[in-house]
Design a protein around this motif. Structure first.
Motif, PDB file in Angstrom:
ATOM      1  N   ALA A 122     -15.148 -21.920 -45.529  1.00 11.03           N
ATOM      2  CA  ALA A 122     -14.770 -20.958 -44.503  1.00 11.03           C
ATOM      3  C   ALA A 122     -14.934 -19.550 -45.049  1.00 11.03           C
ATOM      4  CB  ALA A 122     -13.327 -21.185 -44.057  1.00 11.03           C
ATOM      5  N   ILE A 123     -15.275 -18.633 -44.153  1.00  7.27           N
ATOM      6  CA  ILE A 123     -15.479 -17.232 -44.506  1.00  7.27           C
ATOM      7  C   ILE A 123     -14.749 -16.379 -43.483  1.00  7.27           C
ATOM      8  CG2 ILE A 123     -17.191 -15.368 -44.686  1.00  7.27           C
ATOM      9  CD1 ILE A 123     -19.206 -17.519 -45.534  1.00  7.27           C
ATOM     10  N   GLY A 124     -14.078 -15.342 -43.960  1.00  7.83           N
ATOM     11  CA  GLY A 124     -13.463 -14.380 -43.057  1.00  7.83           C
ATOM     12  C   GLY A 124     -14.278 -13.104 -43.005  1.00  7.83           C
ATOM     13  N   THR A 125     -13.933 -12.237 -42.090  1.00  8.22           N
ATOM     14  CA  THR A 125     -14.532 -10.900 -42.067  1.00  8.22           C
ATOM     15  C   THR A 125     -13.485  -9.908 -42.565  1.00  8.22           C
ATOM     16  OG1 THR A 125     -13.867 -10.371 -39.783  1.00  8.22           O
ATOM     17  CG2 THR A 125     -15.979 -11.528 -40.100  1.00  8.22           C
ATOM     18  N   THR A 126     -13.945  -8.755 -43.022  1.00  7.06           N
ATOM     19  CA  THR A 126     -13.045  -7.710 -43.495  1.00  7.06           C
ATOM     20  C   THR A 126     -13.205  -6.479 -42.623  1.00  7.06           C
ATOM     21  OG1 THR A 126     -12.705  -6.064 -45.255  1.00  7.06           O
ATOM     22  CG2 THR A 126     -14.792  -7.237 -45.291  1.00  7.06           C
ATOM     23  N   SER A 127     -12.111  -5.989 -42.069  1.00  8.93           N
ATOM     24  CA  SER A 127     -12.212  -4.840 -41.169  1.00  8.93           C
ATOM     25  C   SER A 127     -12.670  -3.584 -41.903  1.00  8.93           C
ATOM     26  CB  SER A 127     -10.873  -4.587 -40.471  1.00  8.93           C
ATOM     27  OG  SER A 127      -9.877  -4.196 -41.391  1.00  8.93           O
ATOM     28  N   LEU A 128     -12.232  -3.410 -43.154  1.00 13.53           N
ATOM     29  CA  LEU A 128     -12.681  -2.234 -43.907  1.00 13.53           C
ATOM     30  C   LEU A 128     -14.190  -2.280 -44.108  1.00 13.53           C
ATOM     31  CD1 LEU A 128     -12.082   0.351 -45.577  1.00 13.53           C
ATOM     32  CD2 LEU A 128     -11.963  -1.129 -47.578  1.00 13.53           C
ATOM     33  N   GLY A 129     -14.709  -3.434 -44.500  1.00  7.48           N
ATOM     34  CA  GLY A 129     -16.140  -3.560 -44.718  1.00  7.48           C
ATOM     35  C   GLY A 129     -16.940  -3.321 -43.455  1.00  7.48           C
ATOM     36  N   VAL A 130     -16.481  -3.890 -42.346  1.00  6.40           N
ATOM     37  CA  VAL A 130     -17.171  -3.697 -41.066  1.00  6.40           C
ATOM     38  C   VAL A 130     -17.148  -2.216 -40.684  1.00  6.40           C
ATOM     39  CG1 VAL A 130     -17.111  -4.223 -38.593  1.00  6.40           C
ATOM     40  CG2 VAL A 130     -16.710  -6.042 -40.260  1.00  6.40           C
ATOM     41  N   ALA A 131     -15.985  -1.588 -40.835  1.00  3.57           N
ATOM     42  CA  ALA A 131     -15.879  -0.167 -40.501  1.00  3.57           C
ATOM     43  C   ALA A 131     -16.804   0.671 -41.378  1.00  3.57           C
ATOM     44  CB  ALA A 131     -14.433   0.297 -40.667  1.00  3.57           C
ATOM     45  N   ALA A 132     -16.838   0.374 -42.676  1.00  2.71           N
ATOM     46  CA  ALA A 132     -17.652   1.158 -43.602  1.00  2.71           C
ATOM     47  C   ALA A 132     -19.136   1.027 -43.302  1.00  2.71           C
ATOM     48  CB  ALA A 132     -17.360   0.723 -45.034  1.00  2.71           C
ATOM     49  N   VAL A 133     -19.565  -0.192 -43.014  1.00  2.00           N
ATOM     50  CA  VAL A 133     -20.983  -0.425 -42.705  1.00  2.00           C
ATOM     51  C   VAL A 133     -21.430   0.420 -41.515  1.00  2.00           C
ATOM     52  CG1 VAL A 133     -22.578  -2.148 -41.765  1.00  2.00           C
ATOM     53  CG2 VAL A 133     -21.145  -2.718 -43.733  1.00  2.00           C
ATOM     54  N   HIS A 134     -20.525   0.621 -40.572  1.00  4.94           N
ATOM     55  CA  HIS A 134     -20.885   1.329 -39.336  1.00  4.94           C
ATOM     56  C   HIS A 134     -20.385   2.769 -39.302  1.00  4.94           C
ATOM     57  CE1 HIS A 134     -22.568  -2.215 -37.356  1.00  4.94           C
ATOM     58  NE2 HIS A 134     -21.595  -2.897 -37.908  1.00  4.94           N
ATOM     59  N   GLY A 135     -19.809   3.253 -40.411  1.00  5.73           N
ATOM     60  CA  GLY A 135     -19.363   4.631 -40.445  1.00  5.73           C
ATOM     61  C   GLY A 135     -18.207   4.916 -39.510  1.00  5.73           C
ATOM     62  N   ARG A 136     -17.272   3.961 -39.418  1.00  2.00           N
ATOM     63  CA  ARG A 136     -16.108   4.122 -38.551  1.00  2.00           C
ATOM     64  C   ARG A 136     -14.837   4.028 -39.392  1.00  2.00           C
ATOM     65  NH1 ARG A 136     -17.690   2.805 -33.359  1.00  2.00           N
ATOM     66  NH2 ARG A 136     -16.006   4.211 -32.730  1.00  2.00           N
ATOM     67  N   PRO A 137     -13.735   4.562 -38.925  1.00  2.00           N
ATOM     68  CA  PRO A 137     -12.474   4.419 -39.664  1.00  2.00           C
ATOM     69  C   PRO A 137     -11.944   2.995 -39.557  1.00  2.00           C
ATOM     70  CG  PRO A 137     -12.099   5.565 -37.589  1.00  2.00           C
ATOM     71  CD  PRO A 137     -13.591   5.416 -37.736  1.00  2.00           C
ATOM     72  N   ASP A 138     -11.257   2.551 -40.593  1.00  2.00           N
ATOM     73  CA  ASP A 138     -10.674   1.213 -40.577  1.00  2.00           C
ATOM     74  C   ASP A 138      -9.315   1.223 -39.896  1.00  2.00           C
ATOM     75  OD1 ASP A 138     -10.319  -1.513 -41.141  1.00  2.00           O
ATOM     76  OD2 ASP A 138      -9.257  -1.056 -43.010  1.00  2.00           O
ATOM     77  N   ALA A 139      -8.967   0.078 -39.299  1.00  2.00           N
ATOM     78  CA  ALA A 139      -7.640  -0.143 -38.707  1.00  2.00           C
ATOM     79  C   ALA A 139      -7.292   0.895 -37.651  1.00  2.00           C
ATOM     80  CB  ALA A 139      -6.572  -0.182 -39.791  1.00  2.00           C
ATOM     81  N   ALA A 140      -8.306   1.451 -36.994  1.00  2.00           N
ATOM     82  CA  ALA A 140      -8.077   2.449 -35.957  1.00  2.00           C
ATOM     83  C   ALA A 140      -8.392   1.902 -34.571  1.00  2.00           C
ATOM     84  CB  ALA A 140      -8.930   3.691 -36.224  1.00  2.00           C
ATOM     85  N   GLY A 141      -8.752   0.614 -34.519  1.00  2.00           N
ATOM     86  CA  GLY A 141      -9.037  -0.011 -33.226  1.00  2.00           C
ATOM     87  C   GLY A 141     -10.341   0.430 -32.596  1.00  2.00           C
ATOM     88  N   VAL A 142     -11.318   0.866 -33.419  1.00  2.00           N
ATOM     89  CA  VAL A 142     -12.555   1.415 -32.865  1.00  2.00           C
ATOM     90  C   VAL A 142     -13.791   0.573 -33.209  1.00  2.00           C
ATOM     91  CG1 VAL A 142     -11.668   3.764 -32.805  1.00  2.00           C
ATOM     92  CG2 VAL A 142     -12.846   2.949 -34.858  1.00  2.00           C
TER      93      VAL A 142
END
Length: 283
Positions: free
Chosen positions: A69-89
């Motif tokens: 099993a693999i999870g995703t990381t919100s920080l990594g996803v945000a960083a890849v797309h140039g968005r803030p983490d944990a901001a609901g965006v």
């Protein structure tokens, strides 16, 4: 519509647009668990390691290593797309990643931050759509971008809305992460979820206390200087996530490689806060 209605449909137009096959599928998601293997991985006292990916390449590399099993990381996803983490965006980016890795042959659980909405119906639609893509689980947190915790009653409704779609709902409380609220109160309040996640919870005694306070499998975040998997097993932990660590280690590796060309020393792995500070800030 009841939050536990086993036939909620797929009302989310974004998910339909991303996956045209959803139009041809049965729009009703069964409440039966289609991923019993994922649930079975959660064995208190015998924790499994869940690595967290941030894009297709990292997920494919982890899948090739044989992780079930693999999870995703919100920080990594945000960083890849140039968005803030944990901001609901990063709702759209999170869905896009889930869709891209769904056919890797491993179980996928998705970090959906706080559900990207305070509306239980919208969270229900999101989880139903992810279930239609074949996602096995979701993490839903009670932390808010302003550093506060969502009111318990509302978070209970959000969890309830996520249930019934055939995915493992891991209720994350950010009491330790944000340094506010009562961890045991929150863990007990979320007992209707499938699992509970307390990132930032450290110390075997504290971990064992939380594990004993809930009938749900306990998920903790791996700390490089913290207890080993074997020690966490003795505390009753069922799942250990890497969170943003792998993404941050990848950044460290890239910097070490380029600095090495110049004969300069390698940097240490950046902390979560240091990495998040590099990203655009909310607002």
């Amino acid at each position: 519509m009841s939050a536990r209605d086993p036939h909620p449909g797929i009302r989310d137009p974004h998910l339909r647009a991303r996956d045209p096959h959803l139009r041809a599928r049965d729009p009703h998601v069964s409440a039966r668990d289609p991923h019993p293997g994922f649930r079975d991985l959660h064995r208190p006292g015998d924790p499994f390691l869940l690595p967290n990916a941030w894009d297709y390449g990292s997920a494919a590399a982890l899948a090739a290593l044989g992780f079930p099993a693999i999870g995703t990381t919100s920080l990594g996803v945000a960083a890849v797309h140039g968005r803030p983490d944990a901001a609901g965006v990063t709702r759209a980016e999170t869905i896009e990643l889930a869709e891209s890795i769904k056919d890797l042959g491993v179980l996928i659980t998705v970090d959906v931050e706080c559900g990207f909405s305070d509306d239980p119906a919208e969270v229900s639609d999101l989880v139903a759509g992810l279930a239609a893509l074949g996602v096995a689980g979701v993490n839903i947190e009670d932390g808010r971008p302003d550093g506060t915790l969502r009111p318990i009653a509302l978070q209970q409704e959000i969890i309830e809305a996520a249930l019934g779609h055939g995915v493992f709902v891991n209720a994350r409380t950010d009491t330790c992460w944000l340094g506010t609220g009562d961890t045991l109160e929150r863990v007990r309040a979320y007992a209707h979820a499938d699992g509970v996640f307390v990132p930032g919870l450290t110390g075997l005694e504290a971990i064992a206390e939380v594990a004993a306070a809930t009938p749900l499998p306990l998920n903790v975040l791996h700390q490089p200087d913290g207890p080993t998997l074997a020690r966490l097993a003795t505390a009753g932990v069922a799942r250990v996530s890497t969170g943003s660590l792998l993404y941050r280690a990848a950044i460290q590796g890239a910097l070490a490689a380029v600095l090495g060309i110049q004969g300069r020393p390698a940097p240490r792995v950046p902390t979560y806060a240091e990495t998040a500070a590099l990203l655009p800030q909310p607002g």
